[in-house]
Design a protein around this motif. Sequence first.
Motif, PDB file in Angstrom:
ATOM      1  N   ALA A   1       2.263 -26.182  25.334  1.00 55.36           N
ATOM      2  CA  ALA A   1       3.045 -26.121  24.097  1.00 55.36           C
ATOM      3  C   ALA A   1       3.581 -27.497  23.726  1.00 55.36           C
ATOM      4  O   ALA A   1       3.539 -27.909  22.556  1.00 55.36           O
ATOM      5  N   LEU A   2       4.091 -28.226  24.711  1.00 57.36           N
ATOM      6  CA  LEU A   2       4.640 -29.557  24.450  1.00 57.36           C
ATOM      7  C   LEU A   2       3.558 -30.526  23.969  1.00 57.36           C
ATOM      8  O   LEU A   2       3.797 -31.351  23.085  1.00 57.36           O
TER       9      LEU A   2
ATOM     10  N   LYS B   1       6.036 -17.337  27.858  1.00 57.92           N
ATOM     11  CA  LYS B   1       6.247 -18.022  29.134  1.00 57.92           C
ATOM     12  C   LYS B   1       6.680 -19.475  28.954  1.00 57.92           C
ATOM     13  O   LYS B   1       6.874 -20.187  29.943  1.00 57.92           O
ATOM     14  N   VAL B   2       6.816 -19.910  27.717  1.00 56.92           N
ATOM     15  CA  VAL B   2       7.297 -21.280  27.469  1.00 56.92           C
ATOM     16  C   VAL B   2       8.806 -21.294  27.713  1.00 56.92           C
ATOM     17  O   VAL B   2       9.574 -20.654  26.996  1.00 56.92           O
ATOM     18  N   LYS B   3       9.235 -22.021  28.716  1.00 59.90           N
ATOM     19  CA  LYS B   3      10.644 -22.032  29.117  1.00 59.90           C
ATOM     20  C   LYS B   3      11.140 -23.464  29.326  1.00 59.90           C
ATOM     21  O   LYS B   3      10.367 -24.405  29.458  1.00 59.90           O
TER      22      LYS B   3
ATOM     23  N   ARG C   1       2.940 -17.558  24.978  1.00 59.23           N
ATOM     24  CA  ARG C   1       4.083 -18.173  24.300  1.00 59.23           C
ATOM     25  C   ARG C   1       5.420 -17.700  24.866  1.00 59.23           C
ATOM     26  O   ARG C   1       6.393 -18.449  24.864  1.00 59.23           O
TER      27      ARG C   1
ATOM     28  N   TYR D   1       5.472 -20.392  34.379  1.00 60.13           N
ATOM     29  CA  TYR D   1       6.045 -21.073  33.222  1.00 60.13           C
ATOM     30  C   TYR D   1       5.428 -22.456  32.978  1.00 60.13           C
ATOM     31  O   TYR D   1       5.455 -22.963  31.852  1.00 60.13           O
TER      32      TYR D   1
ATOM     33  N   LEU E   1      13.949 -31.503  28.406  1.00 59.41           N
ATOM     34  CA  LEU E   1      13.303 -30.629  29.384  1.00 59.41           C
ATOM     35  C   LEU E   1      14.283 -30.238  30.478  1.00 59.41           C
ATOM     36  O   LEU E   1      14.970 -31.098  31.035  1.00 59.41           O
TER      37      LEU E   1
ATOM     38  N   ILE F   1      11.769 -24.731  34.229  1.00 59.90           N
ATOM     39  CA  ILE F   1      10.307 -24.659  34.101  1.00 59.90           C
ATOM     40  C   ILE F   1       9.658 -24.437  35.464  1.00 59.90           C
ATOM     41  O   ILE F   1       8.689 -23.680  35.594  1.00 59.90           O
TER      42      ILE F   1
ATOM     43  N   ILE G   1       7.156 -20.409  19.664  1.00 59.60           N
ATOM     44  CA  ILE G   1       7.579 -19.605  20.810  1.00 59.60           C
ATOM     45  C   ILE G   1       8.248 -18.286  20.403  1.00 59.60           C
ATOM     46  O   ILE G   1       8.578 -17.475  21.260  1.00 59.60           O
TER      47      ILE G   1
ATOM     48  N   VAL H   1      12.845 -25.639  27.489  1.00 60.00           N
ATOM     49  CA  VAL H   1      12.794 -26.663  26.434  1.00 60.00           C
ATOM     50  C   VAL H   1      13.922 -26.389  25.454  1.00 60.00           C
ATOM     51  O   VAL H   1      14.051 -25.274  24.941  1.00 60.00           O
TER      52      VAL H   1
ATOM     53  N   THR I   1       4.145 -24.016  29.182  1.00 61.90           N
ATOM     54  CA  THR I   1       5.123 -24.966  28.636  1.00 61.90           C
ATOM     55  C   THR I   1       4.494 -26.332  28.421  1.00 61.90           C
ATOM     56  O   THR I   1       4.716 -26.964  27.380  1.00 61.90           O
TER      57      THR I   1
END
Length: 246
Positions: free
Chosen positions: A38-39, A101-103, A99, A31, A20, A25, A83, A105, A35
């Motif tokens: 998703a995790l 906006k997933v940052k 998806r 974000y 991470l 994030i 993503i 990682v 995120t």
Amino acid sequence: IYDRNGNILASSSKVYNVILDCKVINSEEKYVEPTVRALVDIFGADEEEVRTLLSDEKTKDSQYQILKKELSMDEKKAFEDYITVTEDSTLSESEKAEREKVKGVWFEEDYLRTYPFNDLACDTIGFTLSRDVADVGIESYYNSTLMGTDGRQYEQTIIEPTDGQNIVLSLDVGVQQIVEKYVNGFKKRMGAKNIGVIVEDPNTGEILAMDGGDRYDLNEPRDMSDVYSEEEIKTMSLCPQECSRL
């Protein structure tokens, strides 16, 4: 590491650590929630742990926090597929936005050492403490040969990676299994405290099997449940002052 007949005694497979970048994030509020979801959804991460890493003063600006270790290629790909929004995607616009906006990682390559025969010839083979640290057996003696070197790039200078080499032992898995079977039986029937067996080829002196009667799973070398009770193991974690009060 192979035996004389090509049986694999120890091997390394590529795995991935989930890293991470909390600073990224947290760089924009939008974000965070995508995120975290998703995790949790893809990796089954502990939501409270993730939120603590993102909010704690010690870690919220960190760009390197290991969240999970030893993921397979399939698990890594599942996250990457999640993503990656393609033009022909059937996702709704809100799902696409979520998806994207997933940052923060990313994945760190590592290698997992495995031993297919578990406790077979454990004292001879030995085990690794980490990717590049081993202090017993063949694993320790030939560590630099087995390891290889990572590649590096310094500005315009590139050092190519070098694969580790395989090692073929004179050990014979079949002979080793027979020796261990009878050593186990002798210990059980006779209660012997010390046993040593070496089987050699009389023509060449090659060692086909060797055993001292100790047993532990090379894949779980720190698991002492077969030797000590749960209560005994608990006392080993106590400090000297606590042990003196028992």
